[in-house]
Design a protein around this motif. Structure first.
Motif, PDB file in Angstrom:
ATOM      1  N   GLN A 173       7.158  10.691   8.569  1.00 19.12           N
ATOM      2  CA  GLN A 173       8.244  11.302   7.818  1.00 19.12           C
ATOM      3  C   GLN A 173       9.595  10.769   8.281  1.00 19.12           C
ATOM      4  OE1 GLN A 173       7.983  15.574   8.311  1.00 19.12           O
ATOM      5  NE2 GLN A 173       7.055  15.825   6.315  1.00 19.12           N
ATOM      6  N   LEU A 174      10.498  10.543   7.322  1.00 20.48           N
ATOM      7  CA  LEU A 174      11.898  10.291   7.620  1.00 20.48           C
ATOM      8  C   LEU A 174      12.664  11.557   7.280  1.00 20.48           C
ATOM      9  CD1 LEU A 174      12.434   6.759   6.006  1.00 20.48           C
ATOM     10  CD2 LEU A 174      11.604   7.292   8.299  1.00 20.48           C
ATOM     11  N   ILE A 175      13.507  12.013   8.208  1.00 20.98           N
ATOM     12  CA  ILE A 175      14.236  13.267   8.015  1.00 20.98           C
ATOM     13  C   ILE A 175      15.723  13.023   8.240  1.00 20.98           C
ATOM     14  CG2 ILE A 175      14.465  15.664   8.765  1.00 20.98           C
ATOM     15  CD1 ILE A 175      11.552  15.402   9.852  1.00 20.98           C
ATOM     16  N   TRP A 224      12.760  10.326  17.430  1.00 20.32           N
ATOM     17  CA  TRP A 224      11.423  10.481  16.856  1.00 20.32           C
ATOM     18  C   TRP A 224      10.581  11.389  17.713  1.00 20.32           C
ATOM     19  CZ3 TRP A 224       6.981   6.821  18.058  1.00 20.32           C
ATOM     20  CH2 TRP A 224       7.173   6.149  19.274  1.00 20.32           C
ATOM     21  N   TYR A 225       9.585  11.997  17.062  1.00 19.34           N
ATOM     22  CA  TYR A 225       8.780  13.019  17.706  1.00 19.34           C
ATOM     23  C   TYR A 225       7.349  12.963  17.167  1.00 19.34           C
ATOM     24  CZ  TYR A 225       7.099  17.720  18.878  1.00 19.34           C
ATOM     25  OH  TYR A 225       6.367  18.786  19.337  1.00 19.34           O
ATOM     26  N   ILE A 240       4.243  11.685  12.657  1.00 18.47           N
ATOM     27  CA  ILE A 240       5.344  11.025  13.345  1.00 18.47           C
ATOM     28  C   ILE A 240       6.612  11.315  12.551  1.00 18.47           C
ATOM     29  CG2 ILE A 240       6.334   8.819  14.073  1.00 18.47           C
ATOM     30  CD1 ILE A 240       2.558   9.271  13.667  1.00 18.47           C
ATOM     31  N   LYS A 241       7.543  12.025  13.162  1.00 17.49           N
ATOM     32  CA  LYS A 241       8.776  12.433  12.495  1.00 17.49           C
ATOM     33  C   LYS A 241       9.939  11.603  13.042  1.00 17.49           C
ATOM     34  CE  LYS A 241       7.243  17.202  11.785  1.00 17.49           C
ATOM     35  NZ  LYS A 241       7.570  18.636  12.037  1.00 17.49           N
ATOM     36  N   ILE A 242      10.651  10.936  12.143  1.00 24.93           N
ATOM     37  CA  ILE A 242      11.805  10.126  12.526  1.00 24.93           C
ATOM     38  C   ILE A 242      13.060  10.807  11.985  1.00 24.93           C
ATOM     39  CG2 ILE A 242      12.898   7.856  12.423  1.00 24.93           C
ATOM     40  CD1 ILE A 242      10.141   6.681  11.827  1.00 24.93           C
ATOM     41  N   TYR A 243      13.925  11.239  12.892  1.00 25.14           N
ATOM     42  CA  TYR A 243      15.167  11.900  12.513  1.00 25.14           C
ATOM     43  C   TYR A 243      16.294  10.866  12.477  1.00 25.14           C
ATOM     44  CZ  TYR A 243      12.815  16.360  13.236  1.00 25.14           C
ATOM     45  OH  TYR A 243      11.958  17.424  13.145  1.00 25.14           O
ATOM     46  N   ILE A 244      16.992  10.811  11.342  1.00 26.25           N
ATOM     47  CA  ILE A 244      18.055   9.825  11.145  1.00 26.25           C
ATOM     48  C   ILE A 244      19.352  10.578  10.885  1.00 26.25           C
ATOM     49  CG2 ILE A 244      18.835   7.886   9.744  1.00 26.25           C
ATOM     50  CD1 ILE A 244      15.832   7.374   9.132  1.00 26.25           C
ATOM     51  N   LYS A 245      20.313  10.391  11.780  1.00 26.04           N
ATOM     52  CA  LYS A 245      21.549  11.160  11.734  1.00 26.04           C
ATOM     53  C   LYS A 245      22.641  10.431  10.955  1.00 26.04           C
ATOM     54  CE  LYS A 245      22.933  12.847  15.681  1.00 26.04           C
ATOM     55  NZ  LYS A 245      23.564  12.878  17.021  1.00 26.04           N
ATOM     56  N   ASN A 246      23.359  11.192  10.133  1.00 26.07           N
ATOM     57  CA  ASN A 246      24.550  10.689   9.460  1.00 26.07           C
ATOM     58  C   ASN A 246      25.765  11.499   9.895  1.00 26.07           C
ATOM     59  OD1 ASN A 246      22.324  10.088   7.080  1.00 26.07           O
ATOM     60  ND2 ASN A 246      23.914   8.548   7.196  1.00 26.07           N
TER      61      ASN A 246
END
Length: 207
Positions: A35-37, A148-149, A159-165
């Motif tokens: 996942q991309l979050i 990521w987590y 697999i969760k990938i957190y992308i910050k803006n």
């Protein structure tokens, strides 16, 4: 259909006739998801506006702040490698776009009666630098743009990938003309702006 054939010990009957037996083992399989979050500076999911990415060259758009890159993808063998090249191409409205390539490399392993993703040997890099896995879901250092987590709470690893803006800021010329903050609710702030060329003011919502 099968991936292992085991030759069993040779046996003989009462007449001394040998019997050769083989055992066919069913293959082990596994699944995983990616996942991309999208989150803001505070780690809150950005759900009001969507964003675009390319994942291995294919366009993907967030829905409610999330892209399900994989959901139950099949693992069929040990040491199988899965690579994902991720780039943001359009940021959510009111946010700056995150520049730089994210590369996720996953490797499979055998785990008892199934195959799974090896969390210790899988890697994620951002702009060519290794990103250490987070110990808690959704929690990462404020200085990080990508985290990521490994979530093992379900039937297969996620697999969760957190992308910050970060929110866009006004340019200096515009900031000089801000007269006052008219309202703020934590998520949205409204400003009264003076137009230097006209003797008037207008309201501007800043996300």
């Amino acid at each position: 259909i099968y991936n292992k054939v085991v030759l069993m010990p040779v046996t003989t009957d009462e007449m001394g006739k040998p019997t050769i037996s083989i055992k066919i083992l069913n293959p082990k399989e596994g699944k995983y998801s990616v996942q991309l979050i999208k989150v803001d500076e505070k780690g809150k999911k950005i759900t009001d506006y969507d964003a675009d990415f390319t994942v291995n060259g294919n366009k993907k758009t967030t829905s409610n702040g999330v892209i399900n890159v994989e959901n139950g993808a099949k693992i069929s063998q040990i040491s199988q490698i899965f690579e994902y090249n991720v780039e943001e191409t359009r940021a959510p409205a009111g946010f700056d776009k995150l520049d730089g390539k994210i590369i996720l490399n996953l490797i499979s392993k055998e785990d008892k009666d199934k195959l799974t993703i090896d969390s210790e040997n899988s890697t994620l890099t951002f702009k060519g630098r290794n990103v250490t896995k987070s110990n808690q879901d959704g929690v990462f250092d404020e200085s990080q743009s990508v985290a990521w987590y490994f979530d093992n709470s379900g039937n297969f690893p996620a697999i969760k990938i957190y992308i910050k803006n970060t929110k866009k800021i006004f340019d200096l010329a515009l900031r000089k003309n801000i007269e006052t903050v008219t309202s703020s609710n934590g998520d949205k702030t409204q400003y009264k702006i003076r137009n230097p060329n006209l003797n008037s003011t207008s309201n501007l919502v800043w996300y």
